[in-house]
Design an enzyme around this catalytic site. Sequence first.
Site, PDB file in Angstrom:
ATOM      1  CG  ASN A  31      -1.865   1.098   1.308  1.00 38.70           C
ATOM      2  OD1 ASN A  31      -1.478   2.240   1.102  1.00 38.70           O
ATOM      3  ND2 ASN A  31      -3.120   0.814   1.604  1.00 38.70           N
ATOM      4  NE  ARG A  90      -9.256   8.394   4.597  1.00 39.00           N
ATOM      5  CZ  ARG A  90      -9.467   7.527   5.575  1.00 39.00           C
ATOM      6  NH1 ARG A  90      -8.719   6.459   5.699  1.00 39.00           N
ATOM      7  NH2 ARG A  90     -10.424   7.734   6.463  1.00 39.00           N
ATOM      8  CD  GLU A 105      -7.118  -0.085   1.069  1.00 36.25           C
ATOM      9  OE1 GLU A 105      -7.355   0.930   1.749  1.00 36.25           O
ATOM     10  OE2 GLU A 105      -6.256  -0.909   1.374  1.00 36.25           O
ATOM     11  CD  GLU A 131      -7.223  -6.161   2.934  1.00 38.45           C
ATOM     12  OE1 GLU A 131      -7.412  -5.860   1.740  1.00 38.45           O
ATOM     13  OE2 GLU A 131      -6.502  -5.497   3.703  1.00 38.45           O
TER      14      GLU A 131
HETATM   15  N1  PXP Z   1      -5.877  -3.115   4.080  1.00 42.82           N
HETATM   16  C1  PXP Z   1      -6.813  -2.149   4.148  1.00 42.82           C
HETATM   17  C2  PXP Z   1      -8.199  -2.467   3.726  1.00 42.82           C
HETATM   18  C3  PXP Z   1      -6.476  -0.856   4.590  1.00 42.82           C
HETATM   19  O1  PXP Z   1      -7.423   0.114   4.650  1.00 42.82           O
HETATM   20  C4  PXP Z   1      -5.138  -0.586   4.929  1.00 42.82           C
HETATM   21  C5  PXP Z   1      -4.741   0.792   5.363  1.00 42.82           C
HETATM   22  O2  PXP Z   1      -4.959   1.700   4.363  1.00 42.82           O
HETATM   23  C6  PXP Z   1      -4.204  -1.617   4.821  1.00 42.82           C
HETATM   24  C7  PXP Z   1      -4.605  -2.892   4.425  1.00 42.82           C
HETATM   25  C8  PXP Z   1      -2.752  -1.411   5.127  1.00 42.82           C
HETATM   26  O3  PXP Z   1      -2.591  -1.109   6.466  1.00 42.82           O
HETATM   27  P1  PXP Z   1      -1.169  -0.635   7.005  1.00 42.82           P
HETATM   28  O4  PXP Z   1      -0.853   0.663   6.330  1.00 42.82           O
HETATM   29  O5  PXP Z   1      -1.395  -0.513   8.466  1.00 42.82           O
HETATM   30  O6  PXP Z   1      -0.189  -1.700   6.639  1.00 42.82           O
END
Ligand code: PXP
Length: 238
Positions: free
Chosen positions: A9, A47, A72, A153
């Site tokens: 991410n 977002r 997302e 997920e």
């Molecule tokens: N999965 C989802 C659905 C998320 O919203 C996020 C955060 O944006 C992540 C995974 C990744 O989380 P992190 O940045 O804490 O690794």
Amino acid sequence: MTKPRLHVNVDHVATLRQARREAFPDPVEWALAAEAAGAQGITCHLRKDRRHIQDDDVQRLRERITTLLNLETSLDPEMLDLACKSHAQAFCLVPENRQEITTEGGLDVVAEAARLREAIPRLKEAGGVVSIFIDPDLRQLDMAMELGAPFVELHTGAYAHASGPAQTAALERLARAAAHAAQIGLRVNAGHGLDYQNTTKVAALPQVEELNIGFAIVARSVFVGVARAIGEMGKLLA
Ligand code: PXP
């Protein structure tokens, strides 16, 4: 059992850029470096408040990355329209609350069933694989299946932020949820709050096909560079 794919991410590369409203660091360039180092997919969250990823980033990621883009999105009509036009290869439906620092809980698929019943077919029609980000709760999983989501997920935040016996209990909850999901025909991804200490045990859950990890890898890359940050995480998934 095969090891899960590592999807990275890139939101927090954009967070750093937006802190100065500069053109750098560019999350797209960072994503390309992540792919070169072994990332098997790139995830971002557009977002509604555009606090990190911008509309243009989504388009540029889609054009330039060579693995796949997992976008997302919340169920907000504007965001859903943008997701449908994005040509992303995967979508993850997440809850969104303007005050939160990051996504706080899973999407409540029971409460959101009506909107999901419309959104899931639309996103499938737009050409992406759909997952729903949910807490490891059996009732939520049953509803996700009923709504026709091929993937969930599992939200690993409660596990990631716990310690000692509470963390063991949270891991057991994830393991039960992953097993239940597979039993009812859902495919399983996981993510949120995973880091270099807590990822191995989630990666070892046999049903988990993909991990989405952002913050810890971006933070580590500040010290050791993108290639090493990705490489070190990749080894933990083996
Ligand atoms: N999965 C989802 C659905 C998320 O919203 C996020 C955060 O944006 C992540 C995974 C990744 O989380 P992190 O940045 O804490 O690794």
